[in-house]
Scaffold this active site. Structure first.
Site, short mmCIF file in Angstrom:
data_model
loop_
_atom_site.label_atom_id
_atom_site.label_comp_id
_atom_site.label_asym_id
_atom_site.label_seq_id
_atom_site.Cartn_x
_atom_site.Cartn_y
_atom_site.Cartn_z
N ASP A 149 0.79 -1.24 0.00
CA ASP A 149 0.00 0.00 0.00
C ASP A 149 0.82 1.29 0.00
OD1 ASP A 149 -1.89 -1.95 0.26
OD2 ASP A 149 -2.77 -1.22 2.12
N ASP B 63 -4.78 -0.81 -1.60
CA ASP B 63 -6.16 -0.60 -1.21
C ASP B 63 -6.90 -0.14 -2.47
OD1 ASP B 63 -6.21 -1.29 1.44
OD2 ASP B 63 -6.47 0.73 2.22
N HIS C 257 -10.49 7.10 1.26
CA HIS C 257 -9.12 6.96 0.75
C HIS C 257 -9.06 5.85 -0.29
CE1 HIS C 257 -9.41 3.93 3.97
NE2 HIS C 257 -8.49 3.26 3.29
N CYS D 5 -2.01 -2.51 7.76
CA CYS D 5 -1.98 -3.42 6.63
C CYS D 5 -0.68 -4.23 6.52
CB CYS D 5 -2.22 -2.65 5.34
SG CYS D 5 -3.88 -1.90 5.29
N LYS E 135 -6.90 -5.08 -2.94
CA LYS E 135 -7.62 -5.57 -1.75
C LYS E 135 -8.62 -4.51 -1.30
CE LYS E 135 -3.93 -4.09 1.46
NZ LYS E 135 -4.69 -3.24 2.38
N HIS F 171 -10.65 0.59 -2.99
CA HIS F 171 -11.99 0.61 -2.40
C HIS F 171 -13.05 1.18 -3.35
CE1 HIS F 171 -10.20 -0.48 1.32
NE2 HIS F 171 -9.69 0.70 1.61
#
Length: 352
Positions: free
Chosen positions: A103, A148, A199, A269, A224, A150
């Site tokens: 990340d 990440d 984020h 993470c 993820k 999202h």
């Protein structure tokens, strides 16, 4: 040159004569087996025990000895030694290594969830030159980067707090919630969730890798946190362990034995990924100066948890010697023995 590397000439071997020579070197009385005391001599001569006291070193060596003593008779004969050489020492002397960069994205460095604005005050940009240097100077068999990734309606975003009902057990109400508070959503399933600023929204600038991070050719990118209703700190599993990413399949495809983890954030993470790597049976190294975290207490708690589970905490200047097996920490030798014992149990279960 240490004694093990002398016989191996810096490379793992299955040469029966060399295996027998090493065995006889430590079977000094010629009884045809290694006692625990003789095995201790072998380990202490060939592994890095510098970060252990006498008791913890003895306990760790005893654990290895008991795990590779297949006949459970308190000694290692040549057959057990041969098996241990292939199934235990192979992991140590000829590891298949993977670097996991977690990340290193714009939002965690200069964006909406910049670590420099978090309680620890650590600047995420500091990991970039360290990770780049590791990639430049150390050859890993596999390199993977996680993101990440999202959706806009993700459960972790504080501005989505009213989009899902809270469970009656939640100690924080939707009208009172602040960033880093933990709430409990009704689900199903009932889900405990730390709330964060919006984020790393898919396809946004904040979700991109920092432009200074070197992303190697022929590497992998693992997304993820893609499900709107469950967060995913680890690059292996979501937080509820309902689904997994492609990462474990990638590592299995390449027969990886050792995982090196770095990136952002240490106590969230990065640490979660390292814990899951241990659960999957990988010998796991956390590159500590290649990480930055959210809060100091969380970093310390995660560090202690990783150590208790069998991770090795390294600095970036150790990585080359670890990957090449020039440096062989006792802690990782214990993990290799645990893997060997687990493999034997699996084989036996299939034979029943």
């Amino acid at each position: 040159m240490d004694s093990l590397q002398f016989y191996l000439k810096t490379a793992y071997t299955r040469d029966k004569e060399i295996i027998s020579t090493v065995f006889k070197k430590y079977d000094q009385n010629g009884e045809g087996y290694l006692s625990f005391e003789q095995f201790c001599c072998f380990v202490e001569a060939n592994f890095d025990c510098s970060d252990t006291n006498v008791k913890s070193r003895t306990d760790s060596i005893l654990k290895i000895f008991q795990l590779i003593d297949i006949k459970k008779d308190g000694k290692l004969d040549e057959q057990e030694w041969d098996m241990a050489w292939y199934y235990w020492l192979k992991q140590i002397l000829s590891p298949v290594t993977a670097l996991l960069v977690i990340d290193v994205q714009n939002d965690f460095i200069s964006g909406s969830l910049a670590l420099s604005d978090c309680p620890a005050g650590q600047d995420g940009i500091a990991v970039v030159p360290i990770i780049n240097s590791i990639q430049e100077h150390v050859s890993f068999d596999v390199v993977a980067y996680s993101k990440d990734w999202h959706p806009p309606n993700h459960i972790s975003f504080i501005d989505n707090i009213n989009s899902r009902p809270l469970h009656s057990s939640s100690k924080v109400l939707a009208t009172e919630v602040a960033v880093t508070d933990t709430v409990v959503f009704a689900g199903p399933p009932v889900t405990e969730q730390v709330m964060w600023p919006r984020h790393c929204v898919q396809d946004s600038h904040g979700s991109e890798f920092h432009p200074d991070l070197k992303v190697l050719d022929k590497s992998y990118v693992v997304n993820k946190g893609t499900h709107p209703d469950v967060d995913s700190y680890s690059a292996f599993w979501d937080n509820n362990k309902m689904s997994q990413t492609k990462l474990v399949s990638i590592l299995a495809k390449h027969k990886v034995t050792d995982v090196y983890v770095c990136g952002l954030a240490y106590d969230v993470c990065v640490g979660s990924t390292a814990l899951h790597a241990l659960e999957h049976g990988f010998r796991t190294v956390l590159i500590e100066d290649g990480c930055r975290g959210v809060c100091l207490q969380g970093i310390d708690d995660m560090r202690q948890k990783l150590i208790s589970k069998g991770a090795y905490i390294a600095t970036s200047d150790e990585v080359q010697d670890l990957v090449s097996a020039k440096k062989r920490p006792l802690l990782l030798a214990v993990k290799a023995a645990e893997n060997y014992a687990m493999a034997r149990r699996i084989v036996r279960s299939k034979e029943v």
